[in-house]
Write an enzyme that holds these catalytic residues in place. Structure first.
Site, PDB file in Angstrom:
ATOM      1  N   ALA A  92       1.015  -1.315   0.016  1.00  0.00           N
ATOM      2  CA  ALA A  92       0.052   0.056   0.086  1.00  0.00           C
ATOM      3  C   ALA A  92       0.940   1.247  -0.030  1.00  0.00           C
ATOM      4  O   ALA A  92       0.386   2.260   0.571  1.00  0.00           O
ATOM      5  CB  ALA A  92      -0.869   0.124   1.273  1.00  0.00           C
ATOM      6  N   ARG A 117      -1.930   7.603 -11.868  1.00  0.00           N
ATOM      7  CA  ARG A 117      -2.816   7.558 -13.017  1.00  0.00           C
ATOM      8  C   ARG A 117      -4.066   8.102 -12.227  1.00  0.00           C
ATOM      9  O   ARG A 117      -5.390   8.174 -13.163  1.00  0.00           O
ATOM     10  CB  ARG A 117      -2.973   6.372 -13.929  1.00  0.00           C
ATOM     11  CG  ARG A 117      -1.800   6.211 -14.722  1.00  0.00           C
ATOM     12  CD  ARG A 117      -1.974   4.845 -15.474  1.00  0.00           C
ATOM     13  NE  ARG A 117      -1.342   3.659 -14.688  1.00  0.00           N
ATOM     14  CZ  ARG A 117      -1.514   2.480 -14.920  1.00  0.00           C
ATOM     15  NH1 ARG A 117      -2.339   2.079 -16.023  1.00  0.00           N
ATOM     16  NH2 ARG A 117      -0.904   1.583 -14.243  1.00  0.00           N
ATOM     17  N   GLY A 144       9.525  -0.753  -6.667  1.00  0.00           N
ATOM     18  CA  GLY A 144       9.071  -1.991  -7.479  1.00  0.00           C
ATOM     19  C   GLY A 144       8.458  -2.957  -6.215  1.00  0.00           C
ATOM     20  O   GLY A 144       8.449  -2.745  -5.018  1.00  0.00           O
ATOM     21  N   THR A 145       7.579  -4.019  -6.739  1.00  0.00           N
ATOM     22  CA  THR A 145       7.184  -4.749  -5.761  1.00  0.00           C
ATOM     23  C   THR A 145       7.729  -5.643  -4.920  1.00  0.00           C
ATOM     24  O   THR A 145       7.581  -6.026  -3.903  1.00  0.00           O
ATOM     25  CB  THR A 145       5.907  -5.733  -6.405  1.00  0.00           C
ATOM     26  OG1 THR A 145       6.786  -6.477  -7.710  1.00  0.00           O
ATOM     27  CG2 THR A 145       4.763  -4.950  -7.258  1.00  0.00           C
ATOM     28  N   ASP A 181      -4.625  -2.428  -3.990  1.00  0.00           N
ATOM     29  CA  ASP A 181      -5.765  -1.719  -4.790  1.00  0.00           C
ATOM     30  C   ASP A 181      -6.448  -2.956  -5.423  1.00  0.00           C
ATOM     31  O   ASP A 181      -7.035  -2.668  -6.700  1.00  0.00           O
ATOM     32  CB  ASP A 181      -4.956  -0.953  -5.680  1.00  0.00           C
ATOM     33  CG  ASP A 181      -4.141  -1.876  -6.602  1.00  0.00           C
ATOM     34  OD1 ASP A 181      -3.886  -3.081  -6.404  1.00  0.00           O
ATOM     35  OD2 ASP A 181      -3.295  -1.403  -7.548  1.00  0.00           O
ATOM     36  N   GLY A 241       0.617 -10.098 -17.324  1.00  0.00           N
ATOM     37  CA  GLY A 241       1.351 -11.035 -17.404  1.00  0.00           C
ATOM     38  C   GLY A 241       0.967 -12.367 -17.776  1.00  0.00           C
ATOM     39  O   GLY A 241      -0.204 -12.716 -17.107  1.00  0.00           O
ATOM     40  N   GLU A 300       5.960 -11.088 -19.444  1.00  0.00           N
ATOM     41  CA  GLU A 300       5.261  -9.917 -19.577  1.00  0.00           C
ATOM     42  C   GLU A 300       4.616  -9.754 -21.147  1.00  0.00           C
ATOM     43  O   GLU A 300       5.423 -10.334 -21.933  1.00  0.00           O
ATOM     44  CB  GLU A 300       5.969  -8.647 -19.162  1.00  0.00           C
ATOM     45  CG  GLU A 300       5.968  -8.678 -17.581  1.00  0.00           C
ATOM     46  CD  GLU A 300       5.212  -8.672 -16.730  1.00  0.00           C
ATOM     47  OE1 GLU A 300       3.828  -8.266 -17.172  1.00  0.00           O
ATOM     48  OE2 GLU A 300       4.889  -9.569 -15.442  1.00  0.00           O
ATOM     49  N   ASN A 349      -1.730 -13.393 -14.471  1.00  0.00           N
ATOM     50  CA  ASN A 349      -1.136 -12.963 -13.158  1.00  0.00           C
ATOM     51  C   ASN A 349      -2.005 -12.129 -12.589  1.00  0.00           C
ATOM     52  O   ASN A 349      -2.213 -10.860 -13.355  1.00  0.00           O
ATOM     53  CB  ASN A 349       0.164 -12.737 -13.275  1.00  0.00           C
ATOM     54  CG  ASN A 349       0.971 -12.337 -11.902  1.00  0.00           C
ATOM     55  OD1 ASN A 349       0.390 -12.820 -11.148  1.00  0.00           O
ATOM     56  ND2 ASN A 349       1.908 -11.480 -11.773  1.00  0.00           N
ATOM     57  N   ASN A 361      -6.194   1.267 -11.076  1.00  0.00           N
ATOM     58  CA  ASN A 361      -5.027   1.971 -11.485  1.00  0.00           C
ATOM     59  C   ASN A 361      -5.463   3.339 -11.842  1.00  0.00           C
ATOM     60  O   ASN A 361      -4.593   4.354 -11.986  1.00  0.00           O
ATOM     61  CB  ASN A 361      -4.078   1.504 -12.415  1.00  0.00           C
ATOM     62  CG  ASN A 361      -3.432   0.255 -11.927  1.00  0.00           C
ATOM     63  OD1 ASN A 361      -2.672   0.247 -10.930  1.00  0.00           O
ATOM     64  ND2 ASN A 361      -3.481  -0.776 -12.835  1.00  0.00           N
TER      65      ASN A 361
END
Length: 459
Positions: free
Chosen positions: A9, A15, A77-78, A102, A139, A154, A169, A227
């Site tokens: 989070a 966006r 990044g994740t 999200d 992905g 991807e 994914n 998003n």
């Protein structure tokens, strides 16, 4: 085995075009983050870690006292986000759910199924996937003949064959907790974005010959990640359909559920009838057998049984059994209407308690008042509660009759069984059983009307 959870989070959500962190945008009355947190609770995690970053203080307020927080000061990044949970989870035995904040539509049932699948198949990692009619941009999940996951590819890297794969994914995973944090030490930023991807640990597990699986959602809608505002509206629509369907299964009738807006925490008893364009928000409760007609808007209020609310607004108030409200009435915060009260058209009640069987049929304002039982308000009655600086209280006893077009200037008290003559201005207390008249004296000027230009004799 023991379950843990990491909720991501930290992102800004560029966006969304908003100063508010993305995960705090609401779907059906609560933030996306709260939806995710509630679903995660279904797996009963021993530790839940929420990774925060952008405007972290705002995000932490929403789940204060319910989760541990770690901060990702740079959004790299994740994979990097999950690394932030290492001080809390590293080395613990069990499995860890990694889920984005999200994804408000994923259900607790699906997460429980994912955990069960992961444990039963003895996977080191299990990816939550979905079947997409149009998988462009997602992905893809590439499996071998044993149904094990070989890789996640991807869109931009997929071959023509891989682009035909419809299994995608969702960005939700279960990992063996210890192996997750070991593998995270070996990922790098050698990619177009220069970020650490959580998906890179899948490749590490495969290189080590470890078993990676995938569990496919039954309902593709659950996979939606929000998003932008378009996706937010899509999530809202799906969530509201779910909510309304659940109420219908429980015995609530809808004239047009597609135009009825009910927040996720609203409780409705059976045999309630809801017409189109009704909005029920917050912690509202509706009693059995009540009718809510077109245009009714209720927020954080408790409505009793067998009530009829006709095209009216009620906010942060309590309405007892058998009450009728409207049309076009407004019950403002901190008000309570006792049994069988009638509040009619263009009546406003604010910060007041109204006793049983009292009626205010039309064109009346009742503010900061304590009103007894069996009181009748004539049309055009106003309780004058504000002098420009301070609010004052009006107390009206039982069985009082207030004539039409009366102005009651607080602070003042009308005793039991008293009567106020129509057109009166009341500035002093009225004793019990008394009649109060506060009118200007009427004077008739005989024949004077003939002097006016519009009189028939002058035309």
């Amino acid at each position: 085995m023991t379950n843990y959870a990491v909720i991501l989070a930290a992102g800004k959500g560029t966006r969304m075009k908003s100063d508010l962190p993305k995960v705090l945008h609401k779907v059906a009355g609560i933030s996306m983050l709260e939806h995710v947190f509630r679903s995660v609770a279904a797996i009963a995690p021993e530790k839940t870690v929420t990774v925060v970053g952008h405007k972290a203080e705002l995000v932490e307020q929403v789940l204060a006292g319910q989760t541990e927080f770690v901060r990702q000061t740079e959004q790299l990044g994740t994979g990097h986000a999950v690394m932030m949970a290492e001080p809390v989870l590293e080395g613990l035995a069990g499995q860890t759910l990694v889920i984005a904040g999200d994804t408000p539509l994923i259900t607790g049932e699906s997460l429980k199924n994912l955990i069960d699948f992961h444990v039963n198949h003895k996977n080191v990692a299990t990816i939550l996937t979905a079947e997409a009619e149009n998988p462009f941009g997602y992905g893809r999940i590439v499996r071998n003949q044993q149904e094990e996951v070989i890789k996640i590819v991807e869109q931009k890297d997929a071959s023509d064959f891989e682009k035909q794969i419809k299994e995608i994914n969702t960005g939700t995973y279960i990992f063996d907790n210890a192996r997750l944090f070991e593998a995270l030490k070996n990922i790098n930023t050698n990619n177009a974005q220069g970020e650490y991807y959580i998906t890179d640990v899948i490749g590490i597990f495969r290189e080590n010959g470890e078993k990676v699986g995938a569990y496919t959602l039954k309902d593709f809608d659950e996979s939606l990640g929000v998003n932008d505002r378009v996706a937010l509206a899509t999530a809202e629509g799906i969530m509201r359909r779910r909510i309304n369907q659940a109420h219908m299964v429980n015995g609530v009738s809808f004239v047009n559920p597609e135009t009825t807006y009910i927040d996720v925490d609203v409780h409705i008893e059976p045999e309630v009838q809801i017409e189109a364009n009704v909005t029920l928000k917050g912690q509202t409760k509706i009693g059995a057998g009540s009718v809510l007609t077109n245009g009714t808007y209720i927020v954080d209020s408790v409505i009793g049984e067998q009530t009829v609310i006709t095209n009216s607004m009620i906010e942060e108030s309590t309405v007892a059994d058998g009450v009728t409200v409207g049309p076009y009435a407004h019950v403002r915060p901190d008000s309570s209407l006792a049994k069988n009260v009638h509040v009619g058209n263009f009546v406003e009640v604010k910060g007041s308690s109204i006793g049983e069987n009292t009626k205010a049929g039309h064109l009346t304002y009742i503010g900061n008042s304590e009103v007894g039982a069996n009181v009748n308000f004539g049309a055009g009655t106003i309780t004058v509660n504000y002098d420009g600086q301070h609010k004052f209280k009006t107390v009206i006893g039982n069985n009082v009759f207030v004539g039409s077009n009366s102005t009651i200037i607080a602070p003042v008290e009308l005793g039991d069984n008293s009567l106020v003559g129509a057109g009166s201005t009341i500035t002093k207390d009225v004793p019990a059983d008394a009649i109060a008249l506060g009118r200007g004296r009427q004077i008739n000027k005989e024949e004077y009307a003939k002097r006016l230009p519009h009189h028939p004799d002058n035309k």
